[in-house]
Design a protein around this motif. Structure first.
Motif, mmCIF file in Angstrom:
data_model
loop_
_atom_site.group_PDB
_atom_site.id
_atom_site.type_symbol
_atom_site.label_atom_id
_atom_site.label_comp_id
_atom_site.label_asym_id
_atom_site.label_seq_id
_atom_site.Cartn_x
_atom_site.Cartn_y
_atom_site.Cartn_z
ATOM 1 N N GLN A 33 0.614 -1.155 -0.004
ATOM 2 C CA GLN A 33 -0.146 -0.082 -0.112
ATOM 3 C C GLN A 33 0.816 1.165 -0.062
ATOM 4 O O GLN A 33 0.467 2.349 -0.855
ATOM 5 C CB GLN A 33 -1.096 -0.056 1.269
ATOM 6 N N LEU A 34 2.045 1.170 0.866
ATOM 7 C CA LEU A 34 2.830 2.557 0.934
ATOM 8 C C LEU A 34 3.249 2.825 -0.323
ATOM 9 O O LEU A 34 3.505 4.045 -0.929
ATOM 10 C CB LEU A 34 3.737 2.218 1.839
ATOM 11 N N PHE A 35 4.046 1.695 -1.153
ATOM 12 C CA PHE A 35 4.526 1.962 -2.546
ATOM 13 C C PHE A 35 3.552 2.604 -3.352
ATOM 14 O O PHE A 35 3.993 3.614 -4.172
ATOM 15 C CB PHE A 35 5.143 0.656 -2.792
ATOM 16 N N ARG A 36 2.344 2.016 -3.371
ATOM 17 C CA ARG A 36 1.270 2.492 -4.618
ATOM 18 C C ARG A 36 0.974 3.853 -4.058
ATOM 19 O O ARG A 36 0.702 4.921 -4.617
ATOM 20 C CB ARG A 36 0.144 1.410 -4.458
ATOM 21 N N GLU A 37 0.842 4.274 -2.779
ATOM 22 C CA GLU A 37 0.291 5.449 -2.057
ATOM 23 C C GLU A 37 1.640 6.608 -2.577
ATOM 24 O O GLU A 37 1.483 7.763 -3.057
ATOM 25 C CB GLU A 37 0.273 5.472 -0.657
ATOM 26 N N HIS A 38 2.687 6.242 -2.783
ATOM 27 C CA HIS A 38 3.870 6.965 -3.135
ATOM 28 C C HIS A 38 3.616 7.252 -4.478
ATOM 29 O O HIS A 38 3.640 8.469 -4.942
ATOM 30 C CB HIS A 38 5.175 6.704 -2.706
ATOM 31 N N LEU A 39 3.440 6.445 -5.325
ATOM 32 C CA LEU A 39 3.194 6.770 -6.952
ATOM 33 C C LEU A 39 2.008 7.524 -7.008
ATOM 34 O O LEU A 39 1.815 8.363 -7.791
ATOM 35 C CB LEU A 39 3.114 5.336 -7.293
ATOM 36 N N MET A 40 0.842 7.182 -6.242
ATOM 37 C CA MET A 40 -0.394 8.048 -6.367
ATOM 38 C C MET A 40 -0.246 9.421 -6.026
ATOM 39 O O MET A 40 -0.551 10.262 -6.691
ATOM 40 C CB MET A 40 -1.335 7.641 -5.624
ATOM 41 N N ALA A 41 0.809 9.644 -5.109
ATOM 42 C CA ALA A 41 1.132 11.253 -4.608
ATOM 43 C C ALA A 41 1.656 11.733 -5.687
ATOM 44 O O ALA A 41 1.505 13.068 -6.080
ATOM 45 C CB ALA A 41 1.791 10.882 -3.244
ATOM 46 N N LEU A 42 2.674 11.142 -6.447
ATOM 47 C CA LEU A 42 3.190 11.938 -7.493
ATOM 48 C C LEU A 42 2.155 12.114 -8.734
ATOM 49 O O LEU A 42 2.495 13.259 -9.199
ATOM 50 C CB LEU A 42 4.287 10.632 -8.088
ATOM 51 N N TYR A 43 1.341 11.411 -9.171
ATOM 52 C CA TYR A 43 0.442 11.617 -10.017
ATOM 53 C C TYR A 43 -0.562 12.904 -9.705
ATOM 54 O O TYR A 43 -0.576 13.876 -10.498
ATOM 55 C CB TYR A 43 -0.379 10.403 -10.373
ATOM 56 N N THR A 44 -0.892 12.558 -8.518
ATOM 57 C CA THR A 44 -1.688 13.948 -7.900
ATOM 58 C C THR A 44 -1.135 15.132 -7.882
ATOM 59 O O THR A 44 -1.649 16.244 -8.438
ATOM 60 C CB THR A 44 -2.296 13.579 -6.308
ATOM 61 N N ALA A 45 0.163 15.316 -7.368
ATOM 62 C CA ALA A 45 0.997 16.282 -7.507
ATOM 63 C C ALA A 45 1.217 16.967 -8.961
ATOM 64 O O ALA A 45 1.571 17.979 -8.954
ATOM 65 C CB ALA A 45 2.336 16.133 -7.029
#
Length: 785
Positions: free
Chosen positions: A564-576
């Motif tokens: 979950q943490l790995f995917r959340e870091h990537l999601m945050a990149l797309y969101t930013a």
């Protein structure tokens, strides 16, 4: 350098050079000056560089800002501060401590009160207000500690643990009262206070109280945790200013730098490795990690770092120049890297001493177009003994063994020098580098008795000098040179990168990471200055820890959380970046469920009591037995085989189906049989068995047999001799029969050198007649550590 030429010059000026301030400065690492026939000779101690690697991945989600796991807070309470406080009692000893940037940042968050994890939230919630979800979470996770050393010593904590283990989680859910939850919340935090602090009045009072903890008690416990966390960085800074430790750093979020440069680096050690669909090549990210690490270090410690611990001791020629350009003077890696680079296989004798000691126990100078870089290579075996095996020994025996190992190295180097002296004529360096936090959980009293005995022995001996790496290099620059382009590409694990790439799930994660990195590349306006959130998310996702847990090789109770943490870091990149989040990131990379069969996850040290303790065998390999052969159905006899090793023993465990106890009934004897594939020995057919099929592997020839006779409650150890015969030998093997059969076979009985392999077969028999054998498909292969 056998004769220190400066002695003769200084002798003419001031007599005995031991009275010279210049010489005393040169000999500050405790070399001795000997007068041999009118010549003054340096008698060097064996220099020992301990490097403790303190690391936690970035548990703070770049998407939500919430911490998902508590390990910075808990290890911060137990492991980081006490390690240097113990060292401070022995001022003659100097060491190196590596503090990873992602750890420092998270410690700062907890100290500032801006970090909140689910465990902390539950602890600070009135028990009457706990939700059903929180109650189940507490039952599931608030015993996440080694029970023999951290739970069992505390009666109330042990009582709750035994209820969960014997009556089950559902029973606890149905029967526990609010105060049971309150006590568990308190003890989960109390157990992580290092024994070094147990005498402090407030902590001593809580330990004495034992039960009936209130919310106010728990609030004060958390406040005490924060107080200890607040001392970690200042104390490291102070001890470094005093010169007793050197503090080093690691690339910003602990990435595998060679794989960031080019995932094809994995082919150097394993040419046929299966790599991700898309090649990851972003060498420009390497200086970003290095620069951020250096700047952060300077902010915390008021000086520039000299040493760099490459994440997982992973190196390649491509990362050297960026390291030099960021001003680092030295790095460390593993003996496997040196072996691959120089074409040296480090043979060890039966005592474990490296025979090519002159190759391993010295620093090297790496040459690059941007300048030179020093490198030290750790002794893998000594590091593993501390990290994985000494916890299973009595502290005084473990400390004595390490000192004995170091003396064996010293004698090996004296023999190499062939000077006719009984002391070292050159300043050799043994590097012992390992994780400085996780191993202590398995030691009595968090390793304090072991460290005190070890440090006392090192302090009292004139033969050893503990140094920081930078201090040693300052006085004794490398004599040996390696061209940077010739450095092997690999890590501390088998000299390759297979722990982080090559598995289908790991490769999928690399593909996800590359897609996100390409998206960022398509946004040139998103610089580190005007869109720091995007870059922080990327650098967090590039950390090595996620890939460690994906797929085969390693597993924990928190695999789903790391996913979950790995995917959340990537999601945050797309969101930013204002980009839509890909649908694939909304689903786990893999199904996180228990597997029936898997290889060993690490060293194990089970108590041989027949109890089948789940934590004792947590890192063991496991084979689920199924199917049938002939008239015997496996599930009616043995349904599970566990296996593993440490530096002391081979460990085996056989489980029967639930509610069944075949040992001594259907099974009267068990034969453990093995041979050594790369060793010339006598081998003989299986003995004392009738009616076994003439088929592989039963018709192989074996060198050793250990037979357990349940009826007579005895063991017999046999060795093959000439003419296909067997001869009994003494053994220190042990077994215990309870809810399962547990067996320990000492490596010492086998007289093997480290890295020797053996093939093992287990045969079940009744009154001398063959019943079945395990494993069903192939022999077990085990290697001496």
């Amino acid at each position: 350098m056998k004769i220190f030429a400066a002695f003769d010059i200084l002798r003419n000026k001031c007599g005995d050079p031991r009275n010279s301030p210049e010489i005393l400065e040169i000999l500050n690492t405790r070399g001795r000056v000997l007068n041999t026939g009118g010549k003054f000779v340096v008698a060097y101690p064996l220099h020992v560089a301990f490097i403790w690697h303190q690391h936690q991945p970035l548990y703070k989600s770049c998407r939500t800002g919430q911490y998902l796991l508590p390990w910075v807070r808990l290890h911060g309470t137990k492991d980081y501060l006490d390690l240097i406080l113990v060292l401070a009692k022995y001022p003659r000893l100097k060491q190196t401590v590596n503090l990873v940037p992602s750890l420092l940042l998270q410690i700062q968050d907890y100290v500032n009160g801006t970090a909140l994890d689910p465990y902390l939230t539950a602890t600070l919630t009135p028990v009457e207000q706990l939700t059903d979800q929180q109650r189940w979470f507490i039952i599931e996770h608030f015993f996440d500690a080694h029970h023999r050393t951290m739970i069992d010593p505390h009666p109330r904590y042990r009582e709750l643990y035994e209820q969960r283990q014997t009556r089950g989680k559902t029973w606890c859910w149905q029967n526990w009262q609010p105060q049971d939850y309150g006590d568990l919340l308190a003890w989960h935090n109390l157990a992580w206070f290092d024994p070094l602090y147990w005498q402090e009045p407030e902590i001593a009072q809580w330990l004495s109280q034992g039960r009936d903890f209130s919310l106010s008690d728990r609030q004060r416990i958390i406040a005490k945790q924060r107080e200890i966390l607040g001392q970690i960085i200042p104390q490291h800074r102070a001890l470094q200013q005093r010169g007793q430790i050197e503090v080093t750093t690691t690339p910003y979020t602990h990435p595998i730098l060679p794989l960031l440069v080019d995932t094809d680096a994995a082919k150097v050690a394993v040419p046929n490795i299966a790599l991700p669909q898309q090649r990851f090549q972003y060498p420009e990210d390497v200086p970003r990690h290095l620069r951020r690490a250096r700047i952060l270090y300077e902010q915390f410690f008021g000086r520039s770092p000299r040493g760099l611990w490459p994440s997982e001791q992973s190196v390649s020629p491509a990362i050297l120049e960026p390291i030099v350009e960021q001003g680092f003077e030295w790095i460390c890696s593993d003996e496997a890297i040196l072996g691959w680079t120089t074409g040296t296989y480090f043979h060890r004798n039966e005592a474990g001493v490296v025979q090519q000691a002159d190759v391993l126990y010295q620093p090297y100078r790496l040459t690059t177009a941007k300048g030179d870089l020093n490198i030290v290579f750790r002794d893998h075996r000594l590091s593993d003994l501390i990290g994985f095996t000494y916890s299973a020994m009595a502290p005084e025996a473990a400390a004595a063994d390490l000192l004995k190992q170091l003396e064996g190295i010293r004698q090996q180097l004296i023999a190499y020098e062939d000077s006719g002296q009984t002391s070292l004529q050159q300043p050799w360096l043994v590097t012992i580098a390992l994780d400085g936090e996780n191993c202590w959980e398995y030691y009595p009293r968090d390793g304090l008795p072991f460290l005190e005995r070890l440090y006392q022995g090192l302090s009292e001996s004139e033969h050893f000098a503990c140094v920081s790496v930078a201090e040693y290099l300052q006085h004794y620059p490398p004599r040996a040179v390696i061209a940077g382009a010739a450095l092997h590409s690999g890590s501390w694990i088998d000299g390759n990168f297979c722990t982080w790439i090559g598995d289908p799930v790991k490769n999928k994660a690399w593909d996800y990471l590359r897609a996100a990195r390409q998206t960022l590349e398509r946004h040139p306006e998103a610089t580190e200055t005007n869109n720091p959130a995007a870059w922080q998310a990327l650098l967090a996702a590039e950390g090595s820890d996620w890939f460690w847990w994906f797929g085969e090789g390693h597993s924990s109770n928190h695999d789903a959380m790391f996913d979950q943490l790995f995917r959340e870091h990537l999601m945050a990149l797309y969101t930013a970046l204002g980009e839509p989040i890909p649908e694939v990131l909304k689903e786990p990379l893999e199904v996180h469920e228990a597997k029936d069969t898997y290889p060993p996850q690490g060293f194990i040290h089970p108590e041989i009591d027949g109890g089948g303790d789940e934590q004792d065998w947590n890192f063991a390999g496991r084979i689920q037995i199924g199917g049938s052969r002939g008239t015997m159905h496996r599930q009616t006899l043995i349904n599970r085989l566990w296996y593993g090793v440490d530096h002391l023993n081979i460990y085996l465990r056989l489980d029967a189906p639930s509610q069944k106890q075949p040992f001594g009934h259907e099974i009267s004897t068990i034969h453990f049989c093995w041979y050594y594939p790369n060793r010339v020995t006598y081998n003989s057919p299986l003995s004392d068995l009738r009616d076994y099929p003439d088929e592989a592997p039963l018709n192989y020839l074996y060198h050793h047999q250990l037979v357990i006779d349940f009826e007579n409650q005895q063991m017999t150890f046999k060795e093959a001799i000439a003419n296909y015969q067997w001869q009994e030998r003494p053994t220190h093997a042990r077994y215990a029969l309870g809810i399962c059969l547990e067996v320990a076979i000492p490596w010492a009985d086998l007289h093997l050198h480290p890295d020797s392999g053996l093939h093992l077969l287990i045969v079940l028999a009744q009154d001398g007649y063959y019943l079945d054998h395990l494993p069903p498909e192939q022999l077990l292969f085990l290697t001496t550590p």
